[in-house]
Enzyme design. Structure first.
Site, PDB file in Angstrom:
ATOM      1  N   GLY A  46      14.629   2.515   4.015  1.00 37.86           N
ATOM      2  CA  GLY A  46      13.478   3.401   4.139  1.00 37.86           C
ATOM      3  C   GLY A  46      12.280   2.673   4.712  1.00 37.86           C
ATOM      4  O   GLY A  46      12.214   1.441   4.673  1.00 37.86           O
ATOM      5  N   GLN A  51       3.522   0.961   6.453  1.00 37.91           N
ATOM      6  CA  GLN A  51       4.192  -0.317   6.747  1.00 37.91           C
ATOM      7  C   GLN A  51       4.155  -0.664   8.228  1.00 37.91           C
ATOM      8  O   GLN A  51       4.386  -1.818   8.594  1.00 37.91           O
ATOM      9  CB  GLN A  51       5.656  -0.277   6.283  1.00 37.91           C
ATOM     10  N   CYS A  88      12.033  -4.601  -0.236  1.00 36.79           N
ATOM     11  CA  CYS A  88      11.100  -3.895   0.634  1.00 36.79           C
ATOM     12  C   CYS A  88      10.944  -4.678   1.933  1.00 36.79           C
ATOM     13  O   CYS A  88      10.835  -5.905   1.899  1.00 36.79           O
ATOM     14  CB  CYS A  88       9.743  -3.779  -0.055  1.00 36.79           C
ATOM     15  N   LEU A  89      10.940  -3.983   3.044  1.00 37.61           N
ATOM     16  CA  LEU A  89      10.803  -4.645   4.347  1.00 37.61           C
ATOM     17  C   LEU A  89       9.441  -5.314   4.510  1.00 37.61           C
ATOM     18  O   LEU A  89       9.265  -6.139   5.407  1.00 37.61           O
ATOM     19  CB  LEU A  89      11.033  -3.628   5.478  1.00 37.61           C
ATOM     20  N   HIS A 130      10.472   4.850  -4.009  1.00 35.73           N
ATOM     21  CA  HIS A 130       9.917   3.622  -3.430  1.00 35.73           C
ATOM     22  C   HIS A 130       9.028   3.952  -2.229  1.00 35.73           C
ATOM     23  O   HIS A 130       7.892   3.466  -2.134  1.00 35.73           O
ATOM     24  CB  HIS A 130      11.083   2.703  -3.018  1.00 35.73           C
ATOM     25  N   GLU A 131       9.547   4.777  -1.329  1.00 34.05           N
ATOM     26  CA  GLU A 131       8.778   5.107  -0.111  1.00 34.05           C
ATOM     27  C   GLU A 131       7.545   5.931  -0.447  1.00 34.05           C
ATOM     28  O   GLU A 131       6.471   5.730   0.130  1.00 34.05           O
ATOM     29  CB  GLU A 131       9.662   5.838   0.903  1.00 34.05           C
ATOM     30  N   HIS A 134       4.596   3.892  -1.421  1.00 35.59           N
ATOM     31  CA  HIS A 134       3.883   3.241  -0.300  1.00 35.59           C
ATOM     32  C   HIS A 134       2.687   4.087   0.154  1.00 35.59           C
ATOM     33  O   HIS A 134       1.679   3.549   0.620  1.00 35.59           O
ATOM     34  CB  HIS A 134       4.817   3.050   0.904  1.00 35.59           C
TER      35      HIS A 134
HETATM   36 CO    CO Z   1       8.974  -0.739   0.811  1.00 37.53          CO
END
Ligand code: CO
Length: 151
Positions: A46, A51, A88-89, A130-131, A134
């Site tokens: 995701g 981000q 997480c990226l 999670h997303e 953000h």
């Molecule tokens: Co993330």
């Protein structure tokens, strides 16, 4: 389409609250297309617009349960609990144990401004939570019981 730069923890953009989307036109479509390509290249599950430095309430999720584009999303119900590993990226090289609901129901708009509801369970529910966090400047490390270095 273009690969966008995924910003990393320490950048204050990740801590800001994103704004509601009112534009369902070409600019938003281009952003979504770029995010999709960026997520694919990063091999993640995701990606949220903040981000890539865009403070808009948009995220995408790509798992074996399907590909979802969520604009102005809201988690309208949740139930159960699950505990599992999350990464997480924007927090490279780490993962953590995070408790999430087992099931969520998400209401969102698609890229054309049409509302839809998606029910998710297990890993997909985790990804949505999670997303969605953000978009409010929340990272999984804020909720993790433990954060570990990837081997
Ligand atoms: Co993330």
């Amino acid at each position: 389409m273009a690969i966008r730069n995924i910003i990393q923890i320490g950048d204050e953009t990740l801590r800001k609250k994103s704004f509601e989307v009112t534009d369902f036109g070409p600019k938003t479509h281009a952003l979504l297309d770029d995010m999709k390509q960026t997520l694919k290249k990063a091999q993640g599950a995701g990606l949220a617009a903040p981000q890539v430095g865009v403070l808009r309430r948009i995220f995408i999720v790509d798992t074996e349960d399907g590909y979802f584009e969520c604009i102005n999303p809201q988690i309208i119900s949740s139930s159960g609990k699950q505990n599992g590993d999350e990464g997480c990226l924007s927090v490279k090289g780490k993962y953590g144990k995070v408790e999430r609901p087992m099931r969520v129901k998400v209401k969102a708009f698609d890229r054309y401004g049409q509302p839809y509801i998606v029910k998710a369970e297990g890993f997909l529910a985790r990804a949505f939570c999670h997303e969605n966090d953000h978009l409010d400047g929340i990272l999984y490390i804020d909720k993790a019981s433990q954060v570990m270095e990837e081997k």
